[in-house]
Write a protein that holds these residues in place. Structure first.
Motif, mmCIF file in Angstrom:
data_model
loop_
_atom_site.group_PDB
_atom_site.id
_atom_site.type_symbol
_atom_site.label_atom_id
_atom_site.label_comp_id
_atom_site.label_asym_id
_atom_site.label_seq_id
_atom_site.Cartn_x
_atom_site.Cartn_y
_atom_site.Cartn_z
ATOM 1 N N SER A 1 58.611 -56.519 18.786
ATOM 2 C CA SER A 1 58.760 -56.368 17.332
ATOM 3 C C SER A 1 58.446 -54.954 16.882
ATOM 4 N N VAL B 1 61.368 -52.679 17.825
ATOM 5 C CA VAL B 1 62.495 -52.897 16.913
ATOM 6 C C VAL B 1 62.222 -52.236 15.561
ATOM 7 N N MET B 2 61.012 -52.414 15.040
ATOM 8 C CA MET B 2 60.667 -51.787 13.753
ATOM 9 C C MET B 2 60.722 -50.268 13.844
ATOM 10 N N LEU C 1 64.337 -49.281 13.753
ATOM 11 C CA LEU C 1 64.901 -49.463 12.412
ATOM 12 C C LEU C 1 64.419 -48.383 11.438
ATOM 13 N N GLU C 2 63.206 -47.921 11.612
ATOM 14 C CA GLU C 2 62.643 -46.880 10.754
ATOM 15 C C GLU C 2 62.981 -45.474 11.261
ATOM 16 N N GLN C 3 63.791 -45.395 12.281
ATOM 17 C CA GLN C 3 64.252 -44.135 12.859
ATOM 18 C C GLN C 3 63.095 -43.244 13.318
#
Length: 191
Positions: free
Chosen positions: A83, A86-87, A90-92
């Motif tokens: 997780s 992935v975060m 997603l937050e680059q």
């Protein structure tokens, strides 16, 4: 189960309080001294605290046997790790790291990051955790590790209150919550 420290928990608590007082004084005294000077002072102080913690406890380990993780805990830690990855994607975060890598303040940022990590971890996971664990042993309390973890996690989160000087209180409260959550997830709850 616990490795015996060189000093009693009361003596270690006195040392920890002195360290916190010096940290607060230094943070306020050097705050406007320039980033390079402040970063060097913070890193030097963090390394001194690491050495003091080692001297007080006598080791970097708190318990003699290695803590065994249950199968369920391994699964949960794996899911949390996935997780977080992935975060971060997603937050680059990788592109932000590359931007910081080319920053003119790379040396100062690195020193600040190292200083914060070394100071917080050695003081809270080292000295304060040892203090609380010794106190629990002395008082023959149940859930020694769990209580020690929670108490030192509260101190760990509270250290971030120093950042309220930056003015973004919502971000600081969020940081305190996530550092406390990080502590609870990274330390298995056993007693």
């Amino acid at each position: 189960m616990m490795i015996e420290s060189r000093r009693s928990w009361v003596e270690q608590l006195f040392v920890a309080i002195i360290i916190l007082i010096v940290f607060i004084f230094m943070a306020f005294a050097l705050f406007d001294s320039g980033e390079a000077t402040y970063a060097k002072a913070q890193l030097l102080f963090a390394l001194i605290v690491l050495l003091i913690t080692y001297r007080e406890i006598g080791t970097f380990k708190v318990t003699k046997p290695r803590v065994k993780l249950s199968a369920n805990l391994k699964i949960w830690l794996g899911l949390i790790g996935i997780s977080l990855i992935v975060m971060a994607l997603l937050e680059q975060v990788p592109s932000q790291i590359l931007l910081n890598w080319n920053s003119a303040n790379l040396a100062e940022n690195t020193m600040f990051a190292l200083a914060a990590g070394i100071f917080e971890e050695s003081l809270t996971r080292g000295l304060f955790f040892s203090i609380f664990l010794q106190n629990m042993q002395y008082r023959s309390r149940s859930l020694k590790f769990t209580r020690s973890t929670i108490y030192s996690a509260l101190i760990f989160g509270s250290l971030h209150l120093m950042n309220l000087r930056s003015g973004n209180s919502a971000a600081i409260i969020q940081q305190i919550f996530f550092t406390h959550l990080h502590w609870e997830l990274c330390w298995p709850q056993f007693g």
